[in-house]
Design an enzyme around this catalytic site. Structure first.
Site, mmCIF file in Angstrom:
data_model
loop_
_atom_site.group_PDB
_atom_site.id
_atom_site.type_symbol
_atom_site.label_atom_id
_atom_site.label_comp_id
_atom_site.label_asym_id
_atom_site.label_seq_id
_atom_site.Cartn_x
_atom_site.Cartn_y
_atom_site.Cartn_z
ATOM 1 N N ASP A 159 -5.013 2.224 8.746
ATOM 2 C CA ASP A 159 -3.931 3.035 9.290
ATOM 3 C C ASP A 159 -2.932 2.160 10.032
ATOM 4 O O ASP A 159 -2.785 0.973 9.730
ATOM 5 C CB ASP A 159 -4.519 4.116 10.198
ATOM 6 C CG ASP A 159 -3.763 5.427 10.100
ATOM 7 O OD1 ASP A 159 -2.620 5.467 10.577
ATOM 8 O OD2 ASP A 159 -4.307 6.397 9.552
ATOM 9 N N ASP A 178 -5.504 -6.966 12.017
ATOM 10 C CA ASP A 178 -4.122 -6.514 12.005
ATOM 11 C C ASP A 178 -3.401 -7.221 10.869
ATOM 12 O O ASP A 178 -3.061 -8.403 10.962
ATOM 13 C CB ASP A 178 -3.447 -6.824 13.346
ATOM 14 C CG ASP A 178 -2.048 -6.220 13.450
ATOM 15 O OD1 ASP A 178 -1.511 -5.807 12.405
ATOM 16 O OD2 ASP A 178 -1.514 -6.169 14.571
ATOM 17 N N HIS A 194 -1.232 7.529 15.038
ATOM 18 C CA HIS A 194 -1.826 8.207 13.887
ATOM 19 C C HIS A 194 -3.262 7.750 13.660
ATOM 20 O O HIS A 194 -4.169 8.560 13.472
ATOM 21 C CB HIS A 194 -0.958 7.924 12.660
ATOM 22 C CG HIS A 194 -1.385 8.631 11.421
ATOM 23 N ND1 HIS A 194 -2.097 8.033 10.420
ATOM 24 C CD2 HIS A 194 -1.180 9.906 11.023
ATOM 25 C CE1 HIS A 194 -2.317 8.908 9.443
ATOM 26 N NE2 HIS A 194 -1.766 10.048 9.776
ATOM 27 N N ASN A 286 0.707 15.834 1.438
ATOM 28 C CA ASN A 286 1.302 16.988 2.129
ATOM 29 C C ASN A 286 2.540 17.538 1.441
ATOM 30 O O ASN A 286 3.490 17.943 2.088
ATOM 31 C CB ASN A 286 1.715 16.589 3.556
ATOM 32 C CG ASN A 286 0.554 16.163 4.410
ATOM 33 O OD1 ASN A 286 -0.593 16.403 4.076
ATOM 34 N ND2 ASN A 286 0.848 15.512 5.523
ATOM 35 N N TYR A 301 -6.769 7.973 -7.893
ATOM 36 C CA TYR A 301 -7.415 6.928 -8.689
ATOM 37 C C TYR A 301 -8.750 7.422 -9.225
ATOM 38 O O TYR A 301 -9.570 7.978 -8.484
ATOM 39 C CB TYR A 301 -7.632 5.666 -7.855
ATOM 40 C CG TYR A 301 -6.362 4.888 -7.607
ATOM 41 C CD1 TYR A 301 -5.634 4.349 -8.664
ATOM 42 C CD2 TYR A 301 -5.875 4.701 -6.313
ATOM 43 C CE1 TYR A 301 -4.456 3.647 -8.438
ATOM 44 C CE2 TYR A 301 -4.712 3.999 -6.073
ATOM 45 C CZ TYR A 301 -4.003 3.477 -7.141
ATOM 46 O OH TYR A 301 -2.839 2.780 -6.911
ATOM 47 N N SER A 354 -3.904 14.244 6.561
ATOM 48 C CA SER A 354 -4.397 13.107 7.334
ATOM 49 C C SER A 354 -5.486 13.531 8.308
ATOM 50 O O SER A 354 -6.405 12.755 8.593
ATOM 51 C CB SER A 354 -3.252 12.464 8.129
ATOM 52 O OG SER A 354 -2.465 11.642 7.322
#
Length: 560
Positions: A159, A178, A194, A286, A301, A354
């Site tokens: 994320d 990261d 998020h 969404n 997939y 999500s």
């Protein structure tokens, strides 16, 4: 759920599977009278523990929670009327007593916002959300926690980062990465609003007297940051994050992002996870669209470890923004008006596929904790085979239901991934039906039951294959023949489960398809909320990130 019938001549046994408190009826999946099996027999109950207001029935059947026995005053089977049948129920949702599964008792944590987390235990409460739902339309997590609260499993959150210092989250020391700087680093940089929310839904610490609780209380999170706070990222970084998570011990990858065209690089990375027994849980998106005809990636997939997740509201309606797909979306989970964690040890309310996705990731890890030697494909069968099937979901996703965490940990056989035939002009056949069945011990038999035009048919023994699969062939039929079929599985302890009924027609008529668009309350239709500053909430955002191959992309925002 096995139920023994006693005291009636000719009636040998029955399976009792479903209690519906709105109608006061129990569906007995199978009743054996003499040498004949009858399926889908329904009986009314006049008294069931806490469900006291039920529709009147002409002959009142009585359930005694002290003994776990249901007395059926009158039951007509095969033209023969039987009276005063006594059924000993081993497990019925919402009922406890002698002979009942102990895990039917809910475990209620002391987290201060738990009462606002309708998705975990829905009592019809409005709470801070201001949106009341229907009691029982939830993940059944409180009963699942009687069986397991999680341990030792790592979930990777791919994320925009995650607040590793949050009071309600537990992360894997030294395993954060990261990809925005392509180095080990603090994924809290840039806050990761998020990702922090997604991590809390999967695994906020339970029973610590703080904030919220996740589906899994004791799992460790691995934050893998490859998206910026604006939702931008690259396919290359996503693939690197997947491989890193797999190589560093994650058993579940939670992916609340997507978009763009198919990418071989990304598919190869997901296949890398599949080959090493790691699940890839993905948001279906969404856009209120059918992903059978309008693919969404990575949820589309065709790799066996991919589980595509839709979103539902507190009344078991498909969320207005959620994608769906009879062939390409696997199940639904709560995603409308969901409380979770926010950076700086705060909390927030959000909506989107999500939010639905980490519920499934947390449930998968909980099943792994309950069954430590379970294979990844068996976890998927449990998740899909344990759903609560609802009319809003049938025909719009593979399982036709919403995640039920308690059911996913059942000791009875669980049936999933049964072939869902469409109408066909093929009269020669055969019509091959495959399915998957798992059990906590071993599966003794799997049978395919089918009828032709609602009458004659046959029962076929299904042949076992690899990876807990079974198959059987229905012979060819003439035009205008309607074939209804279902799978009946029995384990070595005699527990039996009857799967859902599927139907198709030998005809030139078009297949009914998935029923068109979705329904449910708009995620934006909410009033302002007020509360302590620490429990700050926000209007819902669109929280399924979408990723274009190797270029910057936008965050997908829902339309008002």
């Amino acid at each position: 759920m096995w139920a023994g019938i006693t005291g009636i001549g000719g009636v040998k046994n029955a399976d009792a599977a479903h209690f519906d408190p709105t109608t006061g009826r129990v569906t007995l999946d199978a009743v054996s009278v003499g040498t004949t099996d009858y399926y889908g027999v329904q009986v009314g109950i006049g008294q069931v523990l806490r469900y006291t207001t039920l529709p009147p029935v002409s002959t009142v059947d009585v359930f005694d929670p002290a003994t776990g026995q249901l007395t059926i005053r009158s039951l007509t089977v095969g033209g023969v009327r039987y009276t005063n049948i006594v059924v000993t129920l081993q497990a019925v949702y919402g009922v406890t007593g002698a002979g009942m599964t102990a895990a039917a008792n809910p475990v209620l944590p002391n987290d201060v916002l738990f009462s606002d987390q309708w998705h975990l235990r829905n009592t019809g409460q409005a709470g801070r959300t201001g949106v009341a739902g229907l009691a029982g339309d939830d993940l059944n997590a409180a009963r699942a926690w009687n069986l397991a609260t999680g341990k030792g499993i790592q979930i990777a959150i791919l994320d925009d980062g995650l607040d590793i210092y949050h009071e309600d989250l537990r992360t894997v020391p030294g395993k954060s990465w990261d990809y925005r700087v392509n180095a080990y680093g603090d994924p809290s940089s840039g806050l990761g609003n998020h990702g922090t929310a997604c991590g809390g839904l999967a695994a906020a610490i339970g029973n610590n007297g703080k904030g919220v609780v996740g589906v899994n209380w004791n799992v460790k999170l691995m934050p893998l940051k490859f998206l910026g706070s604006d939702g931008s990222g690259s396919t290359a970084d996503a693939a690197e994050a997947i491989i890193y998570g797999v190589d560093n011990g994650a058993k579940v990858l939670s992916n609340s992002w997507g978009g763009g065209d198919a990418s071989q690089v990304l598919q190869d990375a997901i296949q890398y996870a599949q080959d090493r027994g790691v699940l890839f849980i993905a948001a279906s998106g969404n856009d209120s669209k059918n992903t059978d005809s309008s693919p969404n990636y990575p949820s589309n997939y065709a790799v066996p470890n991919v589980v595509s997740v839709a979103s539902n509201d507190a009344s078991d309606n498909l969320s207005s923004f959620s994608n769906f797909g009879r062939r390409t979306v696997d199940l639904s989970a709560p995603g409308s008006s969901i409380y979770s964690t926010r950076p700086l040890s705060r909390y927030q309310r959000l909506s989107g596929t999500s939010m639905a996705t980490p519920h499934v990731a947390g449930a998968a890890a909980l099943v792994m904790a309950r069954y430590p030697s379970i294979a990844s494909h068996q976890v998927i069968v449990r998740l899909l085979g344990g759903v609560d099937r609802k009319s809003a979901f049938i025909g719009k996703m593979v399982s036709g239901g919403r995640l039920n965490v308690f059911n996913a940990m059942s000791t009875n056989p669980l049936i999933a991934l049964t072939t869902d035939w469409s109408n066909t002009t093929n009269t020669s056949g055969p019509y091959v039906v495959s399915t998957s069945v798992v059990d906590d011990q071993s599966v003794a038999s799997v049978r395919l039951i089918y009828t032709l035009n609602g009458a004659g048919g046959d029962t076929l023994n299904m042949t076992p294959g690899t990876r807990d699969s079974y198959s059987a062939n229905i012979p060819g039929q003439a035009l205008n023949t309607t074939i209804n079929y279902m799978v009946l599985a029995t384990d070595n302890a005699g527990n039996r489960t009857l799967g859902p009924t599927y139907s198709f027609k030998i005809s030139n008529e078009p297949d009914p398809g998935d029923g068109g668009g979705c329904c449910g309350q708009s995620a934006m239709a909410m009033g302002n909320l007020h509360g302590p500053a620490k429990y700050a909430v926000e209007l819902p955002l669109n929280l399924a990130f979408f990723l274009l191959p190797l270029v910057l992309v936008r965050r997908w925002r829902k339309k008002k």
